[in-house]
Design an enzyme around this catalytic site. Structure first.
Site, PDB file in Angstrom:
ATOM      1  N   MET A   1       0.847  -1.134  -0.167  1.00 44.27           N
ATOM      2  CA  MET A   1       0.054   0.040  -0.032  1.00 44.27           C
ATOM      3  C   MET A   1       0.961   1.371  -0.106  1.00 44.27           C
ATOM      4  SD  MET A   1      -2.261   1.154   3.222  1.00 44.27           S
ATOM      5  CE  MET A   1      -2.147  -0.228   4.293  1.00 44.27           C
ATOM      6  N   PRO A   2       0.787   2.066  -0.796  1.00 46.17           N
ATOM      7  CA  PRO A   2       1.596   3.060  -1.089  1.00 46.17           C
ATOM      8  C   PRO A   2       1.033   4.157   0.066  1.00 46.17           C
ATOM      9  CG  PRO A   2       0.898   2.841  -3.200  1.00 46.17           C
ATOM     10  CD  PRO A   2       0.016   1.855  -2.168  1.00 46.17           C
ATOM     11  N   THR A   3       2.060   4.949   0.761  1.00 40.26           N
ATOM     12  CA  THR A   3       1.488   6.139   1.792  1.00 40.26           C
ATOM     13  C   THR A   3       2.281   7.295   1.260  1.00 40.26           C
ATOM     14  OG1 THR A   3       1.213   4.313   3.422  1.00 40.26           O
ATOM     15  CG2 THR A   3       1.341   6.777   4.203  1.00 40.26           C
TER      16      THR A   3
END
Length: 65
Positions: A1-3
């Site tokens: 999951m890109p943050t």
């Protein structure tokens, strides 16, 4: 999951911030192939009196006309 963490000066409207996170999400989905639901964005708003460049606080810089 890109943050994605974004620091910016305070003062944008909720509509501006919504448009910004929508654009970031779309760009992330397009470039990384992520699902929109997996993209996390954290906006941190900072007062100009707490941010300095070149030894000068942004609150002390002359305003552009």
């Amino acid at each position: 999951m890109p943050t994605i963490h974004v620091e910016m000066f305070e003062g944008r409207t909720p509509e501006q911030k919504q448009a910004f996170v929508t654009a970031l999400t779309e760009a992330t989905v397009k470039s990384l192939g992520s699902s929109p639901e997996s993209v996390e964005i954290v906006l941190t708003e900072v007062k100009k009196s707490n941010w300095a460049s070149g030894g000068v606080f942004w609150s002390d810089k002359p305003k552009k006309t």
